[in-house]
Design a protein around this motif. Sequence first.
Motif, PDB file in Angstrom:
ATOM      1  N   LYS A 164       0.817  -1.213   0.000  1.00 37.30           N
ATOM      2  CA  LYS A 164       0.000   0.000   0.000  1.00 37.30           C
ATOM      3  C   LYS A 164       0.854   1.269   0.000  1.00 37.30           C
ATOM      4  N   ARG A 165       2.067   1.187   0.543  1.00 32.65           N
ATOM      5  CA  ARG A 165       2.911   2.380   0.688  1.00 32.65           C
ATOM      6  C   ARG A 165       4.185   2.250  -0.121  1.00 32.65           C
ATOM      7  N   LEU A 166       4.105   1.608  -1.256  1.00 31.19           N
ATOM      8  CA  LEU A 166       5.279   1.253  -2.044  1.00 31.19           C
ATOM      9  C   LEU A 166       6.133   2.473  -2.375  1.00 31.19           C
ATOM     10  N   LYS A 167       5.544   3.477  -2.988  1.00 35.52           N
ATOM     11  CA  LYS A 167       6.316   4.635  -3.437  1.00 35.52           C
ATOM     12  C   LYS A 167       6.990   5.340  -2.280  1.00 35.52           C
ATOM     13  N   TRP A 168       6.286   5.525  -1.192  1.00 32.85           N
ATOM     14  CA  TRP A 168       6.822   6.354  -0.118  1.00 32.85           C
ATOM     15  C   TRP A 168       7.828   5.602   0.740  1.00 32.85           C
ATOM     16  N   LEU A 169       7.735   4.293   0.792  1.00 32.65           N
ATOM     17  CA  LEU A 169       8.784   3.534   1.479  1.00 32.65           C
ATOM     18  C   LEU A 169      10.077   3.546   0.659  1.00 32.65           C
ATOM     19  N   MET A 170       9.946   3.429  -0.671  1.00 30.49           N
ATOM     20  CA  MET A 170      11.138   3.526  -1.502  1.00 30.49           C
ATOM     21  C   MET A 170      11.727   4.935  -1.446  1.00 30.49           C
ATOM     22  N   ALA A 171      10.863   5.934  -1.400  1.00 32.12           N
ATOM     23  CA  ALA A 171      11.347   7.310  -1.262  1.00 32.12           C
ATOM     24  C   ALA A 171      12.066   7.506   0.071  1.00 32.12           C
ATOM     25  N   ALA A 172      11.596   6.827   1.111  1.00 29.08           N
ATOM     26  CA  ALA A 172      12.277   6.915   2.407  1.00 29.08           C
ATOM     27  C   ALA A 172      13.713   6.418   2.304  1.00 29.08           C
ATOM     28  N   GLY A 173      13.927   5.391   1.477  1.00 28.44           N
ATOM     29  CA  GLY A 173      15.293   4.924   1.255  1.00 28.44           C
ATOM     30  C   GLY A 173      16.147   5.989   0.605  1.00 28.44           C
ATOM     31  N   LEU A 174      15.603   6.698  -0.379  1.00 27.10           N
ATOM     32  CA  LEU A 174      16.352   7.772  -1.035  1.00 27.10           C
ATOM     33  C   LEU A 174      16.606   8.933  -0.082  1.00 27.10           C
ATOM     34  N   VAL A 175      15.638   9.228   0.775  1.00 26.03           N
ATOM     35  CA  VAL A 175      15.841  10.279   1.781  1.00 26.03           C
ATOM     36  C   VAL A 175      17.026   9.918   2.679  1.00 26.03           C
ATOM     37  N   GLY A 176      17.152   8.631   3.007  1.00 23.70           N
ATOM     38  CA  GLY A 176      18.265   8.200   3.846  1.00 23.70           C
ATOM     39  C   GLY A 176      19.614   8.513   3.219  1.00 23.70           C
ATOM     40  N   TRP A 177      19.747   8.322   1.907  1.00 25.41           N
ATOM     41  CA  TRP A 177      21.014   8.648   1.245  1.00 25.41           C
ATOM     42  C   TRP A 177      21.283  10.158   1.280  1.00 25.41           C
ATOM     43  N   VAL A 178      20.227  10.968   1.171  1.00 26.34           N
ATOM     44  CA  VAL A 178      20.405  12.422   1.277  1.00 26.34           C
ATOM     45  C   VAL A 178      20.851  12.799   2.686  1.00 26.34           C
ATOM     46  N   VAL A 179      20.199  12.215   3.690  1.00 30.98           N
ATOM     47  CA  VAL A 179      20.591  12.485   5.076  1.00 30.98           C
ATOM     48  C   VAL A 179      22.050  12.095   5.310  1.00 30.98           C
ATOM     49  N   ARG A 180      22.443  10.946   4.788  1.00 29.46           N
ATOM     50  CA  ARG A 180      23.838  10.531   4.934  1.00 29.46           C
ATOM     51  C   ARG A 180      24.779  11.533   4.273  1.00 29.46           C
ATOM     52  N   GLY A 181      24.403  12.031   3.105  1.00 28.56           N
ATOM     53  CA  GLY A 181      25.238  13.007   2.423  1.00 28.56           C
ATOM     54  C   GLY A 181      25.418  14.275   3.234  1.00 28.56           C
ATOM     55  N   PHE A 182      24.318  14.784   3.822  1.00 30.95           N
ATOM     56  CA  PHE A 182      24.413  15.981   4.667  1.00 30.95           C
ATOM     57  C   PHE A 182      25.293  15.709   5.883  1.00 30.95           C
ATOM     58  N   ALA A 183      25.103  14.561   6.521  1.00 29.20           N
ATOM     59  CA  ALA A 183      25.873  14.252   7.730  1.00 29.20           C
ATOM     60  C   ALA A 183      27.358  14.139   7.436  1.00 29.20           C
ATOM     61  N   MET A 184      27.709  13.516   6.301  1.00 29.77           N
ATOM     62  CA  MET A 184      29.118  13.334   5.969  1.00 29.77           C
ATOM     63  C   MET A 184      29.747  14.633   5.471  1.00 29.77           C
ATOM     64  N   THR A 185      28.961  15.497   4.816  1.00 29.67           N
ATOM     65  CA  THR A 185      29.512  16.718   4.228  1.00 29.67           C
ATOM     66  C   THR A 185      29.593  17.857   5.234  1.00 29.67           C
ATOM     67  N   PHE A 186      28.532  18.057   5.986  1.00 30.75           N
ATOM     68  CA  PHE A 186      28.450  19.238   6.842  1.00 30.75           C
ATOM     69  C   PHE A 186      28.424  18.922   8.331  1.00 30.75           C
ATOM     70  N   GLY A 187      28.171  17.678   8.712  1.00 32.72           N
ATOM     71  CA  GLY A 187      28.003  17.354  10.117  1.00 32.72           C
ATOM     72  C   GLY A 187      29.328  17.175  10.842  1.00 32.72           C
TER      73      GLY A 187
END
Length: 471
Positions: A337-360
Amino acid sequence: MPLLVWPRLSAMMFLFYFSFGSWAIVLSTYLMSAPIKGGLNFSTAEVGWVYSTFAFGGMLAPMLVGLLADRLFRAERVLGTSSLACAGLLAVAGWWCDSNFANVDREYRAAAARETVDGRPVLDLLPELGPPPRAAGRGDPRWGPVRGALDRVNDDAVVRAASAAAFRPLFGVMLAYCFFLQIGLTLLTVITLRTLPDAGRRFSRTRMFGTVGWIVTGNTVGIFLAPISPQPLYLGAAAALATGIYSFTLPATHPKATGRTVAEALGLPALKLFRDRSFGVFIGVGFLATVMNQFYGVYAHRYFTDMGVPRPEMVMTLGQVCEVAVMFMIPVLNPKKRLKWLMAAGLVGWVVRGFAMTFGSMPAAIAFGVPMHGWSYAFYFVVAATYLDREAPPHLRASAQAIVSFVANGFGNWVGNVLAGDVVDAFRTGTVIDWQPVWAVPLVGASVALVAFVLLFQPPPERPAEKSAAP
């Protein structure tokens, strides 16, 4: 029905990924480190080529798996044979690194003896200076000229030739190893799906033990071994030997009456799925995510080592711990039922990792960047199995999965290795790497992938059978 099928298959996953994970995290740091730290002083490009062998294996092995396991031999025997080959090749790789260290170290020290700072050989000064400062203008003022001298040593033609002589045969050995490794990776899924009762529901819980094996091997290397050494390669060889022997005890997985053609192995029948824009978006985003993920997969251990994080191979297992947790969560979150948004959550995780590694800060990079590695893989690629099941008709699902495997384990992996190596090289002076602009590249790439996915991807509607089966 064979007894204890699920625990036997779970043990198979554990042993296989224990062997794979023993070297995959730490090898880049070992190969790139200077001989005075125990490494072989490889260039960034050479390290990228070594890791690209996994991608080349991913492009070649699927065609042979179909012939071997679908037409000629029982799958568990092919897995056992390929694992034994992996054991021998990893042992050879460790022996080769051991054998060449003395030559690389001798040439490095000879070049260093010609470099002086304040009238003293540069290597004699290192014990007095303590750890290098993480920012320019800090620490002992002698670090500036010392770094310049070490950079000249690193770039010395004779030193580079000694490392190149060690690189070329190691590349060949790792290429052969990764070919057999990719055969094994494919057969793990084949054997599990063919022999596990109720495989559609229980596969993810079985595969989870592979992640547990990765966690255990990371901690084993961190506690008991020297990560900057060939020891992880020998550990991987021993575990691959155990996997090979154990595989011959698995439930018999007989070949099918007819196997896949070469076209089917390459996924060509599924090309018609590209008529659907969302399938093209899914493949394109998966390709971009895989490319960007190689920055972390190859160089994160070196980054945390440079930042002074103790036992980074253990710290990085937080990603696999998070992956295990997400795999437990996914069935509860109802991906149908939540296919698109669960997959999008995975992509959000890569963005969060990028921010943490670059600026954190370093605590932020560990607390947010590392766990997102497992979070993103599980949410995007594991949930994608639900999408493929819905998108592709039954006779095209194997071909569709072949396309995804080619993108994830093959071409995208190789492009990511090359790109990451070029970027790291662009911000590397000698053995010193300016990491902030390096991590900015996967941050931008992951952000583009997320926006494209949210705007362009639209999963197909649930089929009636799926609706009736949903909780």
